[in-house]
Design a protein around this motif. Structure first.
Motif, PDB file in Angstrom:
ATOM      1  N   PRO A 208       1.322   1.587   1.679  1.00 15.08           N
ATOM      2  CA  PRO A 208       1.418   1.110   0.294  1.00 15.08           C
ATOM      3  C   PRO A 208       1.933   2.209  -0.645  1.00 15.08           C
ATOM      4  CG  PRO A 208      -0.838   1.698   0.761  1.00 15.08           C
ATOM      5  CD  PRO A 208      -0.078   1.928   2.043  1.00 15.08           C
ATOM      6  N   TRP A 209       3.144   2.665  -0.413  1.00 16.80           N
ATOM      7  CA  TRP A 209       3.660   3.840  -1.116  1.00 16.80           C
ATOM      8  C   TRP A 209       3.808   3.632  -2.620  1.00 16.80           C
ATOM      9  CZ3 TRP A 209       8.437   3.600  -3.590  1.00 16.80           C
ATOM     10  CH2 TRP A 209       9.226   2.489  -3.301  1.00 16.80           C
ATOM     11  N   ARG A 210       3.887   2.398  -3.055  1.00 20.04           N
ATOM     12  CA  ARG A 210       4.025   2.135  -4.493  1.00 20.04           C
ATOM     13  C   ARG A 210       2.706   2.279  -5.244  1.00 20.04           C
ATOM     14  NH1 ARG A 210       7.449  -1.862  -2.274  1.00 20.04           N
ATOM     15  NH2 ARG A 210       9.617  -1.742  -3.034  1.00 20.04           N
ATOM     16  N   THR A 211       1.576   2.254  -4.528  1.00 19.13           N
ATOM     17  CA  THR A 211       0.270   2.309  -5.189  1.00 19.13           C
ATOM     18  C   THR A 211      -0.575   3.471  -4.654  1.00 19.13           C
ATOM     19  OG1 THR A 211      -0.536   0.671  -3.581  1.00 19.13           O
ATOM     20  CG2 THR A 211       0.238  -0.157  -5.712  1.00 19.13           C
ATOM     21  N   LEU A 238       4.739  -1.134  12.877  1.00 18.75           N
ATOM     22  CA  LEU A 238       4.099  -0.256  11.900  1.00 18.75           C
ATOM     23  C   LEU A 238       4.287  -0.735  10.470  1.00 18.75           C
ATOM     24  CD1 LEU A 238       5.053   3.281  13.294  1.00 18.75           C
ATOM     25  CD2 LEU A 238       2.783   2.218  13.306  1.00 18.75           C
ATOM     26  N   GLN A 239       5.212  -1.659  10.251  1.00 16.11           N
ATOM     27  CA  GLN A 239       5.604  -2.000   8.888  1.00 16.11           C
ATOM     28  C   GLN A 239       5.254  -3.438   8.506  1.00 16.11           C
ATOM     29  OE1 GLN A 239       9.577   0.016   7.907  1.00 16.11           O
ATOM     30  NE2 GLN A 239       9.746  -0.235  10.137  1.00 16.11           N
ATOM     31  N   ARG A 240       4.150  -3.929   9.014  1.00 15.69           N
ATOM     32  CA  ARG A 240       3.734  -5.300   8.744  1.00 15.69           C
ATOM     33  C   ARG A 240       3.047  -5.429   7.384  1.00 15.69           C
ATOM     34  NH1 ARG A 240       3.138  -8.555  13.813  1.00 15.69           N
ATOM     35  NH2 ARG A 240       5.353  -8.647  14.349  1.00 15.69           N
ATOM     36  N   HIS A 241       3.382  -6.515   6.673  1.00 17.15           N
ATOM     37  CA  HIS A 241       2.740  -6.840   5.391  1.00 17.15           C
ATOM     38  C   HIS A 241       1.599  -7.832   5.661  1.00 17.15           C
ATOM     39  CE1 HIS A 241       5.797  -4.840   2.858  1.00 17.15           C
ATOM     40  NE2 HIS A 241       6.630  -5.179   3.835  1.00 17.15           N
ATOM     41  N   THR A 242       0.644  -7.413   6.458  1.00 19.56           N
ATOM     42  CA  THR A 242      -0.409  -8.305   6.933  1.00 19.56           C
ATOM     43  C   THR A 242      -1.269  -8.858   5.811  1.00 19.56           C
ATOM     44  OG1 THR A 242      -0.448  -7.112   9.036  1.00 19.56           O
ATOM     45  CG2 THR A 242      -2.356  -8.477   8.524  1.00 19.56           C
ATOM     46  N   GLU A 243      -1.533  -8.048   4.786  1.00 22.89           N
ATOM     47  CA  GLU A 243      -2.349  -8.543   3.673  1.00 22.89           C
ATOM     48  C   GLU A 243      -1.684  -9.735   2.995  1.00 22.89           C
ATOM     49  OE1 GLU A 243      -4.433  -7.077  -0.522  1.00 22.89           O
ATOM     50  OE2 GLU A 243      -3.191  -5.684   0.634  1.00 22.89           O
ATOM     51  N   VAL A 244      -0.361  -9.681   2.841  1.00 23.22           N
ATOM     52  CA  VAL A 244       0.382 -10.785   2.234  1.00 23.22           C
ATOM     53  C   VAL A 244       0.249 -12.038   3.089  1.00 23.22           C
ATOM     54  CG1 VAL A 244       2.665 -11.611   1.549  1.00 23.22           C
ATOM     55  CG2 VAL A 244       2.007  -9.233   1.112  1.00 23.22           C
ATOM     56  N   PHE A 245       0.392 -11.896   4.394  1.00 25.32           N
ATOM     57  CA  PHE A 245       0.290 -13.045   5.289  1.00 25.32           C
ATOM     58  C   PHE A 245      -1.098 -13.675   5.203  1.00 25.32           C
ATOM     59  CE2 PHE A 245       3.338 -10.448   8.143  1.00 25.32           C
ATOM     60  CZ  PHE A 245       4.408 -10.789   7.324  1.00 25.32           C
ATOM     61  N   LEU A 246      -2.129 -12.842   5.095  1.00 27.37           N
ATOM     62  CA  LEU A 246      -3.497 -13.360   5.008  1.00 27.37           C
ATOM     63  C   LEU A 246      -3.712 -14.122   3.702  1.00 27.37           C
ATOM     64  CD1 LEU A 246      -5.386 -10.268   6.440  1.00 27.37           C
ATOM     65  CD2 LEU A 246      -5.330 -12.544   7.475  1.00 27.37           C
ATOM     66  N   TYR A 259      -7.937  -0.539   1.659  1.00 26.78           N
ATOM     67  CA  TYR A 259      -7.156   0.401   2.466  1.00 26.78           C
ATOM     68  C   TYR A 259      -8.050   1.542   2.959  1.00 26.78           C
ATOM     69  CZ  TYR A 259      -2.635  -1.622   1.209  1.00 26.78           C
ATOM     70  OH  TYR A 259      -1.555  -2.461   1.069  1.00 26.78           O
ATOM     71  N   VAL A 260      -7.803   1.944   4.190  1.00 28.78           N
ATOM     72  CA  VAL A 260      -8.433   3.134   4.753  1.00 28.78           C
ATOM     73  C   VAL A 260      -7.310   4.099   5.118  1.00 28.78           C
ATOM     74  CG1 VAL A 260      -9.850   4.075   6.609  1.00 28.78           C
ATOM     75  CG2 VAL A 260     -10.378   1.816   5.657  1.00 28.78           C
ATOM     76  N   HIS A 264      -1.734   7.964   5.061  1.00 33.02           N
ATOM     77  CA  HIS A 264      -1.339   8.295   6.417  1.00 33.02           C
ATOM     78  C   HIS A 264      -0.143   7.451   6.862  1.00 33.02           C
ATOM     79  CE1 HIS A 264      -5.415  10.209   7.759  1.00 33.02           C
ATOM     80  NE2 HIS A 264      -5.055  10.584   6.548  1.00 33.02           N
ATOM     81  N   ALA A 265       0.458   7.859   7.971  1.00 30.15           N
ATOM     82  CA  ALA A 265       1.568   7.099   8.531  1.00 30.15           C
ATOM     83  C   ALA A 265       1.079   5.789   9.146  1.00 30.15           C
ATOM     84  CB  ALA A 265       2.304   7.928   9.584  1.00 30.15           C
ATOM     85  N   VAL A 266      -0.215   5.729   9.493  1.00 28.76           N
ATOM     86  CA  VAL A 266      -0.796   4.507  10.052  1.00 28.76           C
ATOM     87  C   VAL A 266      -2.037   4.140   9.233  1.00 28.76           C
ATOM     88  CG1 VAL A 266      -1.604   3.352  12.147  1.00 28.76           C
ATOM     89  CG2 VAL A 266       0.035   5.220  12.330  1.00 28.76           C
ATOM     90  N   PRO A 267      -1.835   3.603   8.016  1.00 26.95           N
ATOM     91  CA  PRO A 267      -2.974   3.190   7.201  1.00 26.95           C
ATOM     92  C   PRO A 267      -3.518   1.844   7.669  1.00 26.95           C
ATOM     93  CG  PRO A 267      -0.947   2.676   6.064  1.00 26.95           C
ATOM     94  CD  PRO A 267      -0.546   3.385   7.324  1.00 26.95           C
ATOM     95  N   PHE A 268      -4.782   1.600   7.389  1.00 31.83           N
ATOM     96  CA  PHE A 268      -5.430   0.356   7.792  1.00 31.83           C
ATOM     97  C   PHE A 268      -5.885  -0.437   6.568  1.00 31.83           C
ATOM     98  CE2 PHE A 268      -5.645   2.582  11.757  1.00 31.83           C
ATOM     99  CZ  PHE A 268      -5.763   1.605  12.748  1.00 31.83           C
TER     100      PHE A 268
END
Length: 290
Positions: A208-211, A238-246, A259-260, A264-268
Protein backbone atom coordinates in the motif's frame (compact mmCIF):
# COMPACT_ATOMS: atom_id res chain seq x y z
CA UNK A 1 13.99 3.07 10.55
CA UNK A 2 17.43 3.54 8.99
CA UNK A 3 17.70 2.65 5.31
CA UNK A 4 20.45 0.10 6.03
CA UNK A 5 18.09 -1.73 8.41
CA UNK A 6 15.29 -1.63 5.84
CA UNK A 7 17.21 -3.36 3.04
CA UNK A 8 17.17 -6.88 4.63
CA UNK A 9 13.37 -6.71 4.82
CA UNK A 10 13.23 -6.12 1.07
CA UNK A 11 15.74 -8.85 0.25
CA UNK A 12 14.35 -11.54 2.57
CA UNK A 13 11.82 -12.86 -0.01
CA UNK A 14 14.71 -13.52 -2.41
CA UNK A 15 15.77 -16.43 -0.18
CA UNK A 16 12.39 -18.09 -0.70
CA UNK A 17 12.54 -17.39 -4.43
CA UNK A 18 15.96 -19.03 -4.75
CA UNK A 19 14.76 -22.01 -2.71
CA UNK A 20 11.75 -22.43 -4.99
CA UNK A 21 13.98 -22.37 -8.07
CA UNK A 22 16.19 -25.03 -6.48
CA UNK A 23 13.21 -27.31 -5.81
CA UNK A 24 11.92 -26.76 -9.33
CA UNK A 25 15.26 -27.94 -10.76
CA UNK A 26 15.42 -30.89 -8.33
CA UNK A 27 11.91 -31.91 -9.36
CA UNK A 28 12.96 -31.87 -13.02
CA UNK A 29 16.00 -34.04 -12.22
CA UNK A 30 13.82 -36.45 -10.26
CA UNK A 31 11.41 -36.84 -13.18
CA UNK A 32 14.16 -37.33 -15.76
CA UNK A 33 16.76 -39.39 -13.91
CA UNK A 34 14.79 -41.26 -11.23
CA UNK A 35 11.39 -41.77 -12.83
CA UNK A 36 12.78 -41.71 -16.38
CA UNK A 37 9.66 -40.03 -17.72
CA UNK A 38 10.93 -36.83 -19.39
CA UNK A 39 7.61 -36.38 -21.18
CA UNK A 40 6.17 -35.23 -17.82
CA UNK A 41 8.22 -32.05 -18.18
CA UNK A 42 5.84 -30.96 -20.93
CA UNK A 43 3.02 -30.63 -18.39
CA UNK A 44 4.13 -27.38 -16.78
CA UNK A 45 1.08 -27.11 -14.55
CA UNK A 46 1.73 -30.45 -12.86
CA UNK A 47 5.47 -29.75 -12.75
CA UNK A 48 4.93 -26.42 -10.97
CA UNK A 49 2.46 -27.90 -8.47
CA UNK A 50 4.83 -30.76 -7.75
CA UNK A 51 7.89 -28.55 -7.25
CA UNK A 52 5.95 -26.16 -5.02
CA UNK A 53 4.64 -29.09 -2.98
CA UNK A 54 8.26 -30.21 -2.60
CA UNK A 55 9.26 -26.72 -1.44
CA UNK A 56 6.39 -26.58 1.05
CA UNK A 57 7.02 -30.07 2.41
CA UNK A 58 10.60 -29.06 3.14
CA UNK A 59 9.96 -25.56 4.52
CA UNK A 60 6.26 -25.14 5.27
CA UNK A 61 6.55 -25.94 8.96
CA UNK A 62 9.41 -23.48 9.50
CA UNK A 63 7.51 -20.81 7.54
CA UNK A 64 4.47 -21.27 9.78
CA UNK A 65 6.04 -20.96 13.22
CA UNK A 66 5.40 -17.22 13.44
CA UNK A 67 2.29 -15.90 11.75
CA UNK A 68 1.41 -12.21 11.26
CA UNK A 69 -0.95 -10.24 13.45
CA UNK A 70 -3.70 -11.86 15.57
CA UNK A 71 -4.09 -14.88 13.29
CA UNK A 72 -3.54 -17.51 15.99
CA UNK A 73 -6.28 -16.00 18.15
CA UNK A 74 -8.68 -15.73 15.20
CA UNK A 75 -8.20 -19.38 14.23
CA UNK A 76 -8.62 -20.60 17.80
CA UNK A 77 -12.11 -19.05 17.85
CA UNK A 78 -13.36 -20.97 14.79
CA UNK A 79 -16.42 -23.10 15.48
CA UNK A 80 -19.15 -25.11 13.78
CA UNK A 81 -18.74 -26.18 10.16
CA UNK A 82 -15.44 -24.83 8.79
CA UNK A 83 -13.99 -24.54 5.29
CA UNK A 84 -10.21 -24.16 5.16
CA UNK A 85 -8.95 -23.01 1.76
CA UNK A 86 -5.43 -24.11 0.78
CA UNK A 87 -4.33 -25.76 4.05
CA UNK A 88 -1.13 -27.10 2.44
CA UNK A 89 0.16 -29.94 4.58
CA UNK A 90 -1.76 -28.76 7.63
CA UNK A 91 0.73 -26.53 9.47
CA UNK A 92 -2.09 -24.26 10.71
CA UNK A 93 -4.28 -27.00 12.15
CA UNK A 94 -2.67 -26.83 15.58
CA UNK A 95 -4.07 -23.28 15.88
CA UNK A 96 -7.68 -24.53 15.76
CA UNK A 97 -9.63 -25.91 18.72
CA UNK A 98 -11.13 -29.27 17.65
CA UNK A 99 -13.63 -29.16 20.52
CA UNK A 100 -15.29 -26.08 18.99
CA UNK A 101 -15.50 -27.51 15.47
CA UNK A 102 -18.21 -29.83 14.15
CA UNK A 103 -16.33 -30.65 10.94
CA UNK A 104 -13.62 -29.02 8.85
CA UNK A 105 -13.14 -29.34 5.09
CA UNK A 106 -9.69 -28.59 3.71
CA UNK A 107 -9.54 -27.69 0.00
CA UNK A 108 -5.99 -28.45 -1.16
CA UNK A 109 -5.16 -28.86 -4.91
CA UNK A 110 -1.61 -30.23 -4.43
CA UNK A 111 -2.03 -33.98 -4.09
CA UNK A 112 1.55 -34.39 -2.84
CA UNK A 113 0.64 -32.38 0.27
CA UNK A 114 -2.34 -34.54 1.26
CA UNK A 115 -0.43 -37.20 3.23
CA UNK A 116 1.03 -34.50 5.48
CA UNK A 117 -2.35 -32.78 5.71
CA UNK A 118 -4.11 -35.92 6.92
CA UNK A 119 -1.26 -36.70 9.30
CA UNK A 120 -1.33 -33.21 10.85
CA UNK A 121 -5.13 -33.29 11.12
CA UNK A 122 -4.87 -36.47 13.17
CA UNK A 123 -2.04 -35.02 15.23
CA UNK A 124 -4.13 -31.90 15.97
CA UNK A 125 -6.94 -34.07 17.35
CA UNK A 126 -9.53 -33.79 14.58
CA UNK A 127 -9.88 -37.50 13.81
CA UNK A 128 -12.92 -38.09 11.62
CA UNK A 129 -13.90 -34.42 11.76
CA UNK A 130 -11.34 -33.50 9.10
CA UNK A 131 -12.11 -34.00 5.40
CA UNK A 132 -9.32 -33.34 2.88
CA UNK A 133 -10.61 -32.31 -0.55
CA UNK A 134 -8.46 -32.54 -3.68
CA UNK A 135 -9.48 -29.20 -5.19
CA UNK A 136 -8.72 -25.49 -5.26
CA UNK A 137 -10.70 -22.59 -3.88
CA UNK A 138 -12.16 -21.46 -7.22
CA UNK A 139 -15.87 -22.38 -7.63
CA UNK A 140 -15.39 -24.65 -10.66
CA UNK A 141 -13.03 -26.80 -8.60
CA UNK A 142 -14.43 -26.41 -5.08
CA UNK A 143 -18.16 -26.88 -5.66
CA UNK A 144 -17.89 -30.32 -7.35
CA UNK A 145 -15.54 -31.49 -4.59
CA UNK A 146 -17.95 -30.31 -1.89
CA UNK A 147 -20.84 -31.98 -3.71
CA UNK A 148 -18.89 -35.23 -3.89
CA UNK A 149 -18.14 -35.03 -0.18
CA UNK A 150 -21.87 -34.82 0.57
CA UNK A 151 -21.77 -31.49 2.37
CA UNK A 152 -23.98 -29.74 -0.22
CA UNK A 153 -27.70 -30.12 -0.67
CA UNK A 154 -29.62 -28.12 1.90
CA UNK A 155 -30.47 -31.21 3.96
CA UNK A 156 -30.48 -31.57 7.69
CA UNK A 157 -26.76 -32.21 7.76
CA UNK A 158 -25.70 -28.76 6.60
CA UNK A 159 -28.78 -26.57 6.64
CA UNK A 160 -27.77 -24.76 3.46
CA UNK A 161 -26.70 -24.92 -0.17
CA UNK A 162 -23.93 -23.43 -2.27
CA UNK A 163 -26.26 -20.51 -3.04
CA UNK A 164 -27.55 -19.60 0.41
CA UNK A 165 -24.56 -20.54 2.58
CA UNK A 166 -23.24 -23.69 4.22
CA UNK A 167 -20.25 -22.89 6.40
CA UNK A 168 -20.11 -21.10 9.74
CA UNK A 169 -16.46 -20.19 9.16
CA UNK A 170 -14.21 -19.93 6.10
CA UNK A 171 -10.46 -19.55 6.55
CA UNK A 172 -8.16 -18.08 3.89
CA UNK A 173 -4.56 -18.21 5.09
CA UNK A 174 -1.85 -17.46 2.52
CA UNK A 175 -3.94 -18.87 -0.32
CA UNK A 176 -5.81 -16.14 -2.24
CA UNK A 177 -2.48 -14.97 -3.63
CA UNK A 178 -2.32 -18.17 -5.67
CA UNK A 179 -5.84 -18.84 -6.98
CA UNK A 180 -6.13 -18.27 -10.76
CA UNK A 181 -9.29 -16.12 -10.56
CA UNK A 182 -9.23 -14.28 -7.21
CA UNK A 183 -12.27 -12.05 -7.74
CA UNK A 184 -14.52 -14.96 -8.77
CA UNK A 185 -13.05 -17.18 -6.06
CA UNK A 186 -13.80 -14.69 -3.29
CA UNK A 187 -17.36 -14.20 -4.55
CA UNK A 188 -17.84 -17.96 -4.54
CA UNK A 189 -16.56 -18.23 -0.98
CA UNK A 190 -18.91 -15.43 0.10
CA UNK A 191 -21.86 -17.46 -1.20
CA UNK A 192 -20.72 -20.53 0.72
CA UNK A 193 -20.63 -18.57 3.99
CA UNK A 194 -23.82 -18.64 6.05
CA UNK A 195 -25.50 -15.31 6.85
CA UNK A 196 -23.74 -14.09 9.98
CA UNK A 197 -20.83 -16.42 9.25
CA UNK A 198 -17.23 -15.36 9.69
CA UNK A 199 -14.31 -15.33 7.29
CA UNK A 200 -10.78 -15.36 8.73
CA UNK A 201 -8.22 -13.76 6.42
CA UNK A 202 -4.42 -13.73 6.42
CA UNK A 203 -3.09 -12.84 2.97
CA UNK A 204 -0.06 -11.07 1.58
CA UNK A 205 -1.05 -8.30 -0.82
CA UNK A 206 0.20 -5.51 -3.03
CA UNK A 207 2.19 -2.97 -1.04
CA UNK A 208 0.00 0.00 0.00
CA UNK A 209 2.65 2.52 -1.06
CA UNK A 210 0.16 5.38 -1.34
CA UNK A 211 -0.78 5.16 2.35
CA UNK A 212 1.07 2.97 4.86
CA UNK A 213 3.63 1.34 2.61
CA UNK A 214 6.73 2.41 0.68
CA UNK A 215 7.38 3.05 -2.99
CA UNK A 216 10.63 1.06 -2.85
CA UNK A 217 8.84 -1.98 -1.44
CA UNK A 218 6.28 -1.71 -4.25
CA UNK A 219 9.08 -1.61 -6.84
CA UNK A 220 10.75 -4.64 -5.26
CA UNK A 221 7.47 -6.55 -5.56
CA UNK A 222 7.51 -5.84 -9.29
CA UNK A 223 11.14 -6.97 -9.58
CA UNK A 224 10.43 -10.29 -7.83
CA UNK A 225 7.46 -10.82 -10.15
CA UNK A 226 9.63 -10.25 -13.23
CA UNK A 227 12.22 -12.70 -11.83
CA UNK A 228 9.58 -15.44 -11.92
CA UNK A 229 7.99 -15.44 -8.45
CA UNK A 230 4.51 -16.54 -9.70
CA UNK A 231 5.98 -19.28 -11.91
CA UNK A 232 8.25 -20.87 -9.31
CA UNK A 233 5.95 -20.26 -6.33
CA UNK A 234 2.98 -22.26 -7.59
CA UNK A 235 1.09 -19.30 -9.03
CA UNK A 236 1.54 -17.06 -6.00
CA UNK A 237 1.12 -13.36 -6.87
CA UNK A 238 2.80 -10.59 -4.87
CA UNK A 239 0.66 -7.81 -6.30
CA UNK A 240 -2.88 -8.91 -5.50
CA UNK A 241 -5.54 -6.36 -4.46
CA UNK A 242 -7.19 -8.92 -2.19
CA UNK A 243 -8.84 -6.38 0.10
CA UNK A 244 -10.68 -4.89 -2.89
CA UNK A 245 -11.89 -8.32 -3.98
CA UNK A 246 -13.18 -9.05 -0.47
CA UNK A 247 -15.08 -5.76 -0.26
CA UNK A 248 -16.66 -6.36 -3.65
CA UNK A 249 -17.73 -9.93 -2.83
CA UNK A 250 -20.94 -8.94 -1.06
CA UNK A 251 -22.43 -7.20 1.95
CA UNK A 252 -20.44 -7.47 5.18
CA UNK A 253 -21.78 -6.66 8.62
CA UNK A 254 -18.19 -6.39 9.89
CA UNK A 255 -15.03 -5.82 7.89
CA UNK A 256 -12.03 -5.82 10.20
CA UNK A 257 -8.76 -6.07 8.29
CA UNK A 258 -5.47 -4.42 9.17
CA UNK A 259 -2.07 -4.29 7.48
CA UNK A 260 0.82 -6.11 9.11
CA UNK A 261 4.31 -4.91 8.10
CA UNK A 262 2.95 -2.59 5.37
CA UNK A 263 6.43 -1.28 4.54
CA UNK A 264 7.79 -4.73 3.70
CA UNK A 265 8.00 -6.30 0.26
CA UNK A 266 5.49 -8.91 1.46
CA UNK A 267 2.90 -7.07 3.59
CA UNK A 268 -0.13 -8.89 4.96
CA UNK A 269 -3.75 -8.07 5.65
CA UNK A 270 -5.05 -9.97 8.69
CA UNK A 271 -8.45 -9.96 10.33
CA UNK A 272 -12.04 -11.18 10.24
CA UNK A 273 -15.15 -10.43 8.19
CA UNK A 274 -18.74 -11.16 9.15
CA UNK A 275 -21.33 -11.74 6.46
CA UNK A 276 -24.49 -9.64 6.69
CA UNK A 277 -27.92 -11.17 6.92
CA UNK A 278 -27.82 -13.02 10.23
CA UNK A 279 -31.15 -13.77 11.87
CA UNK A 280 -31.94 -11.63 14.91
CA UNK A 281 -34.85 -11.68 17.34
CA UNK A 282 -36.94 -8.48 17.59
CA UNK A 283 -38.49 -7.18 20.79
CA UNK A 284 -41.77 -8.83 19.86
CA UNK A 285 -40.10 -12.22 19.52
CA UNK A 286 -40.29 -12.41 15.72
CA UNK A 287 -37.16 -13.19 13.74
CA UNK A 288 -36.03 -11.01 10.88
CA UNK A 289 -33.06 -10.69 8.56
CA UNK A 290 -30.70 -7.79 9.19
Amino acid sequence: MAFADYIPMLLRPSILLFMSIKHFILTMFEIVFQERQPSKLLNLTDLRFRSFARLWAANGEAMSVEMPGPLNSLLSQCSGLVLDIGPGSGEMLSRFNPKRIKAIYGAEPAVDLHPGLVRNATKAGFGGKYHALLCGGEPESLIPALAKSGVLGGNGATGGTADDGIFDEICCVRVLCGVPTPRETVKGLYKLLKPGGRMVVCEHVVNPWRTEGRVLARVVQLVYTLLGWPFFMGGCELQRHTEVFLREAGEWEEFKLAYVDPQHAVPFIVGELKKAGALKVSEGGARSLR
